[in-house]
Motif scaffolding. Structure first.
Motif, PDB file in Angstrom:
ATOM      1  N   UNK B 123       8.984  -7.209  -8.550  1.00  0.00           N
ATOM      2  CA  UNK B 123       9.741  -6.642  -7.434  1.00  0.00           C
ATOM      3  C   UNK B 123       9.290  -7.159  -6.081  1.00  0.00           C
ATOM      4  N   UNK B 124       8.017  -7.600  -6.024  1.00  0.00           N
ATOM      5  CA  UNK B 124       7.444  -7.960  -4.733  1.00  0.00           C
ATOM      6  C   UNK B 124       7.819  -9.381  -4.310  1.00  0.00           C
ATOM      7  N   UNK B 125       7.978  -9.526  -2.998  1.00  0.00           N
ATOM      8  CA  UNK B 125       8.177 -10.862  -2.432  1.00  0.00           C
ATOM      9  C   UNK B 125       6.889 -11.664  -2.614  1.00  0.00           C
ATOM     10  N   UNK B 126       6.929 -12.955  -2.345  1.00  0.00           N
ATOM     11  CA  UNK B 126       5.755 -13.818  -2.566  1.00  0.00           C
ATOM     12  C   UNK B 126       4.515 -13.347  -1.808  1.00  0.00           C
ATOM     13  N   UNK B 127       4.713 -12.842  -0.590  1.00  0.00           N
ATOM     14  CA  UNK B 127       3.560 -12.388   0.201  1.00  0.00           C
ATOM     15  C   UNK B 127       3.364 -10.880   0.070  1.00  0.00           C
ATOM     16  N   UNK B 128       3.957 -10.297  -0.962  1.00  0.00           N
ATOM     17  CA  UNK B 128       3.918  -8.850  -1.150  1.00  0.00           C
ATOM     18  C   UNK B 128       2.532  -8.315  -1.491  1.00  0.00           C
ATOM     19  N   UNK B 129       2.369  -7.002  -1.274  1.00  0.00           N
ATOM     20  CA  UNK B 129       1.078  -6.348  -1.527  1.00  0.00           C
ATOM     21  C   UNK B 129       1.252  -5.176  -2.490  1.00  0.00           C
ATOM     22  N   UNK B 130       0.197  -4.926  -3.230  1.00  0.00           N
ATOM     23  CA  UNK B 130       0.151  -3.766  -4.111  1.00  0.00           C
ATOM     24  C   UNK B 130      -0.968  -2.852  -3.621  1.00  0.00           C
ATOM     25  N   UNK B 131      -0.673  -1.562  -3.517  1.00  0.00           N
ATOM     26  CA  UNK B 131      -1.700  -0.591  -3.132  1.00  0.00           C
ATOM     27  C   UNK B 131      -1.916   0.359  -4.302  1.00  0.00           C
ATOM     28  N   UNK B 132      -3.122   0.330  -4.815  1.00  0.00           N
ATOM     29  CA  UNK B 132      -3.465   1.158  -5.967  1.00  0.00           C
ATOM     30  C   UNK B 132      -4.408   2.262  -5.494  1.00  0.00           C
ATOM     31  N   UNK B 133      -4.034   3.510  -5.715  1.00  0.00           N
ATOM     32  CA  UNK B 133      -4.926   4.635  -5.422  1.00  0.00           C
ATOM     33  C   UNK B 133      -5.317   5.254  -6.750  1.00  0.00           C
TER      34      UNK B 133
END
Lengths: 61, 220
Positions: B123-133
């Motif tokens: 789903x994320x764009x190439x420069x996308x970020x994932x935030x895991x809590x």
């Protein structure tokens, strides 16, 4: 709605509106995937895009 | 997420949501503070996977929410963000459209964490970020929830708590690389009486760990 895709095949969905709010939000209707031949319902403003097998099993809860 | 888990959250929706304002209020406030530290750097639009009743969605200003529980989403919808009913393993979104995906204490409740992370990468764009809590297994909090799981707790019996190393491995296998880690909740379970300030880095003493991860692209 433009961000949505079929959860199974990730293909395009066609929107059918049954009821819209004053803010032009879809309250009820459906999203249809022609490839999977499955309609995903929209009720109370929330599109239900659970995979079809999961929806059938949880109906009536 | 299995149907059984879905129905459990449906059944407990009101009680689950009330926890954030009652006994969980300092825990929630500490977790929000830790997450807020990294928000300014995150590209939009933002999606929360496993948004539940929309507590974090509202507190952090997340744009969209996804959850399998219809009952929790009915509550979330009143928090003024578009929400969708669906699973993390088969997300109903087009590819490469989100800037950031959040998974806040939700990976522990899915049956296939690898599939959920791979879907997030899609789903994320190439420069996308994932935030895991996450509540880590090695923390006091992880140990408490593990005991609840073993005792057959209605909610936690279906949860799997991962260690810091296991989470990092899951992230790498799904195409993410960790960029920054923040941790909070050093107060012991049952003794939380104030909102904590987050500290940089991983600590086994911290009950809540935030991992910010970038998406690996073919050029890296």
């Amino acid at each position: 709605m433009q961000i949505l895709a079929c959860p199974v095949c990730k293909g395009e969905l066609s929107l059918t509106i049954e009821e819209e709010s004053e803010k032009e939000e879809v309250v009820s209707g459906s999203l249809y995937c022609s490839k999977c031949q499955h309609a995903y319902p929209i009720a109370n403003g929330i599109p239900n895009l659970l995979p079809p097998d999961m929806n059938q099993e949880t109906q009536g809860q | 997420m299995s149907n059984q888990e879905k129905s459990i959250f449906d059944f407990q929706a009101r009680a689950y949501d009330a926890w954030f304002e009652q006994e969980g209020r300092f825990i929630f406030a500490s977790e929000v503070k830790a997450l807020q530290q990294i928000l300014p750097s995150l590209p939009r639009p933002w999606l929360e996977v496993g948004t539940g009743s929309g507590r974090f969605l509202q507190a952090l200003g997340i744009d969209f929410g996804l959850d399998p529980s219809g009952k929790l989403l009915e509550i979330a919808r009143n928090r003024n963000a578009p929400v969708f009913q669906g699973t993390g393993e088969q997300m109903p979104f087009k590819s490469s459209i989100f800037g950031t995906a959040f998974l806040i204490t939700s990976l522990c409740f899915v049956s296939s964490p690898g599939e959920v992370l791979r879907e997030a990468a899609r789903l994320l764009k190439d420069e996308g970020k994932l935030v895991l809590g996450a509540i880590l297994r090695e923390s006091h909090w992880g140990q408490l929830y593990r005991k609840k799981k073993e005792a057959g707790h209605q909610l936690y019996q279906h949860a799997t708590f991962y260690s810091y190393d296991e989470l990092n491995n899951l992230l790498k296998q799904a195409g993410f690389y960790p960029e920054k880690v923040t941790s909070t909740l050093r107060q012991n379970p049952g003794e939380v009486n104030h909102t904590e300030l987050p500290q940089p880095g991983f600590s086994p003493q911290a009950g809540f760990t935030v991992i910010l991860a970038g998406k690996l692209t073919s050029g890296r």
